[in-house]
Enzyme design. Structure first.
Site, PDB file in Angstrom:
ATOM      1  N   ASP A  39       0.766  -1.177  -0.042  1.00 18.24           N
ATOM      2  CA  ASP A  39       0.074   0.045  -0.066  1.00 18.24           C
ATOM      3  C   ASP A  39       1.092   1.116   0.116  1.00 18.24           C
ATOM      4  O   ASP A  39       2.227   1.152   0.218  1.00 18.24           O
ATOM      5  CB  ASP A  39      -0.843  -0.052   1.157  1.00 18.24           C
ATOM      6  CG  ASP A  39      -1.944   1.221   1.341  1.00 18.24           C
ATOM      7  OD1 ASP A  39      -2.446   1.467   0.303  1.00 18.24           O
ATOM      8  OD2 ASP A  39      -1.779   1.785   2.576  1.00 18.24           O
ATOM      9  N   ASP A  62      -0.007   4.990   1.041  1.00 14.59           N
ATOM     10  CA  ASP A  62      -0.172   5.999   2.141  1.00 14.59           C
ATOM     11  C   ASP A  62      -0.308   5.339   3.546  1.00 14.59           C
ATOM     12  O   ASP A  62      -0.850   4.353   3.732  1.00 14.59           O
ATOM     13  CB  ASP A  62      -1.429   6.971   1.847  1.00 14.59           C
ATOM     14  CG  ASP A  62      -1.384   7.389   0.563  1.00 14.59           C
ATOM     15  OD1 ASP A  62      -0.261   8.132   0.247  1.00 14.59           O
ATOM     16  OD2 ASP A  62      -2.292   7.512  -0.316  1.00 14.59           O
TER      17      ASP A  62
END
EC number: 3.1.3.-
Length: 188
Positions: free
Chosen positions: A9, A11
């Site tokens: 992922d 952020d």
């Protein structure tokens, strides 16, 4: 021969979580990201990013804004010897109006972008990992047989509290370096 991947992922995992980040000047790495990714690279892993970018659907920034920041991140990682093979992003959100306001297969916890990555790079799911800071990062990985890693950065500590209700069984680590060290020690 299939490829071992670390799916990431973005952020809260690669960069410090800043609500709807899209400006290069606001970007900063999460702690130990570079060293951790370098160690994982040295263990033979390749990298791809799978990220939801609802800020596009919500009109906070454009696809071009996202792509400029993503290009900056990938070039900066490359300067440190870390190649992102590809970044997969979902610009959609089902609760908004407009062209991005759709129910889609690419928005996590759906598996669409994971399946694209697996097929495009012939990913060995049994020997690959997904590192995320939210439950929605882990669900598609576990559905597809990829080992999920919950990182305590970003929303990780909040997600840790919610984990009991999910039935998910991720490895929990402090940061990417912590994960790479655990992986290295398991290989010995």
């Amino acid at each position: 021969m299939k490829n071992k991947f670390i799916l990431l992922d973005r952020d809260g995992v690669i960069n410090v979580e800043k609500s709807y980040l899209y400006k290069i000047e606001d970007f900063e790495y999460e702690k130990n990201v570079i060293k951790g990714l370098q160690e994982l690279r040295d263990l033979g892993y390749k990298f791809a990013i799978i990220t939801n970018q609802a800020g596009i659907a919500r009109g906070y920034y454009t696809e071009d804004d996202y792509l400029k920041l993503q290009d900056f991140i990938e070039k900066d990682l490359l300067k440190n010897g870390i190649k992102i093979e590809k970044s997969y992003f979902c610009p959609h959100h089902p609760n908004v109006e407009g062209k991005y306001g759709i129910e889609c297969s690419c928005r996590k916890p759906n598996t669409g972008n994971f399946e694209l990555a697996i097929n495009e790079f012939d990913i060995d799911v049994k020997n690959s990992f997904m590192i995320g800071d939210k439950i929605t990062d882990l669900i598609p990985a576990e559905k597809l047989g990829i080992t999920s890693i919950l990182i305590k950065t970003g929303y990780g500590l909040k997600s840790l509290e919610e984990l009991k209700e999910t039935g998910l069984k991720p490895m929990v680590v402090n940061d990417i370096l912590d994960f790479s060290e655990k992986l290295k020690n398991n290989k010995k």
